[in-house]
Every structure is written in structure tokens, then in C-alpha cells.
Scaffold this motif. Structure first.
Motif, PDB file in Angstrom:
ATOM      1  N   UNK A  34      14.246  72.651  -0.066  1.00 15.81           N
ATOM      2  CA  UNK A  34      15.163  73.242   0.910  1.00 15.81           C
ATOM      3  C   UNK A  34      14.472  73.530   2.233  1.00 15.81           C
ATOM      4  N   UNK A  35      13.258  74.041   2.158  1.00 10.07           N
ATOM      5  CA  UNK A  35      12.512  74.327   3.391  1.00 10.07           C
ATOM      6  C   UNK A  35      12.106  73.044   4.098  1.00 10.07           C
ATOM      7  N   UNK A  36      11.662  72.058   3.351  1.00 12.76           N
ATOM      8  CA  UNK A  36      11.201  70.809   3.960  1.00 12.76           C
ATOM      9  C   UNK A  36      12.331  70.027   4.624  1.00 12.76           C
ATOM     10  N   UNK A  37      13.547  70.305   4.244  1.00 12.32           N
ATOM     11  CA  UNK A  37      14.666  69.588   4.856  1.00 12.32           C
ATOM     12  C   UNK A  37      15.072  70.173   6.208  1.00 12.32           C
ATOM     13  N   UNK A  38      14.527  71.314   6.563  1.00 16.60           N
ATOM     14  CA  UNK A  38      14.876  71.964   7.825  1.00 16.60           C
ATOM     15  C   UNK A  38      13.977  71.464   8.958  1.00 16.60           C
ATOM     16  N   UNK A  39      14.584  71.121  10.065  1.00 15.98           N
ATOM     17  CA  UNK A  39      13.836  70.632  11.228  1.00 15.98           C
ATOM     18  C   UNK A  39      12.881  71.698  11.768  1.00 15.98           C
ATOM     19  N   UNK A  40      13.329  72.928  11.828  1.00 15.21           N
ATOM     20  CA  UNK A  40      12.488  73.992  12.396  1.00 15.21           C
ATOM     21  C   UNK A  40      11.244  74.222  11.546  1.00 15.21           C
ATOM     22  N   UNK A  41      11.361  74.047  10.245  1.00 17.34           N
ATOM     23  CA  UNK A  41      10.184  74.201   9.373  1.00 17.34           C
ATOM     24  C   UNK A  41       9.172  73.100   9.662  1.00 17.34           C
ATOM     25  N   UNK A  42       9.660  71.899   9.916  1.00 15.10           N
ATOM     26  CA  UNK A  42       8.743  70.799  10.256  1.00 15.10           C
ATOM     27  C   UNK A  42       8.027  71.082  11.577  1.00 15.10           C
TER      28      UNK A  42
END
Length: 143
Positions: free
Chosen positions: A75-83
């Protein structure tokens, strides 16, 4: 007897223009150190989902039943801001490591006359490594 120094009521923040490379290196090193400490707390919070996964807790992710740890990470890896934050974390870590090595060399008496150059070299190398890593971190994420 100690001597006091009257700095006035308000610090003159316009002095940053007078900072030398050594002062900027000190400021960046402290800043990146605090950022890395902040990241550790976030990392521990994410890893705590492994405890829930060990207890058998699951969650739905994209219509699929996964354990809590896998679901949290995916779920976190799918977020642009996390990248984007991961790229920033890499930049912070690389600069902190390179500047730490520079400080170690200075403490050992190596390169004392080239401290400014080594600081600027660590900045440039940090920038190159960070820019080179962007495609890797941004692979597979939709904008």
C-alpha cells in the motif's frame, strides 16, 4: 569569571550569507542526522505491522487478501509521495554518509587544506547518486 555577550533581542538571520562551506557542512550534517532519526521512527512504525501479520491479521489490498505486513508495504509503495520521500531519504542518507567520511578524514588530518572542496564534492556526488536513482524509485508507480 565568565564573560557575557549581548547578542540582542533578535538573532540576525541575515548572517547566513556569511556562512562558509564548513558552516553549511555542519548545518547539513545536523539536519540530515535529524531526518534519519525521524525516518527510523517511521520505519519502526511500518515494521510493527509485521507483529500483526505474525498474529494472523490480514487485509484486503486491490481485491486480494494479504497479510498485514505485505499489505502495508504494498500500500505504501503504490503511493507517489512515498516514492518521492524514498528519493529524499536516499539523498539525506548519501550526504550524511559522505559528509561523515569527510569529517572522519579531517579528524585524521587528511585533506585539511581541501575541506571546502571535499564538502562541495560530497554535495555533487549526492546529487548525482540521487538523480541516477530516480528511475529506479519511480518505476512502476503511476502519476
Amino acid at each position: 569569571m565568565s564573560q557575557s555577550y549581548n547578542r540582542g533581542l533578535i538573532e540576525d538571520f541575515g548572517r547566513w550569507k556569511e556562512f562558509s562551506a564548513g558552516m553549511w557542512a555542519w548545518i547539513f550534517h545536523k539536519f540530515t542526522g535529524w531526518m534519519l532519526i525521524g525516518y527510523l521512527f517511521t520505519h519502526i512504525a511500518v515494521l510493527s505491522s509485521a507483529i500483526a501479520a505474525a498474529d494472523g491479521q490480514t487485509m484486503m489490498l486491490a481485491g486480494e487478501q494479504v497479510d498485514a505486513y505485505t499489505g502495508t508495504l504494498q500500500g505504501l509503495e503504490s503511493l507517489f509521495i512515498v516514492r518521492v520521500l524514498e528519493v529524499g531519504l536516499l539523498a539525506v542518507a548519501v550526504f550524511h554518509i559522505l559528509n561523515g567520511i569527510r569529517l572522519l578524514m579531517v579528524d585524521l588530518g587528511v585533506g585539511l587544506t581541501a575541506q571546502d572542496k571535499s564538502f562541495y564534492a560530497s554535495l555533487v556526488l549526492t546529487g548525482v547518486i540521487t538523480v541516477a536513482s530516480v528511475p529506479t524509485f519511480m518505476a512502476g508507480v503511476g502519476l
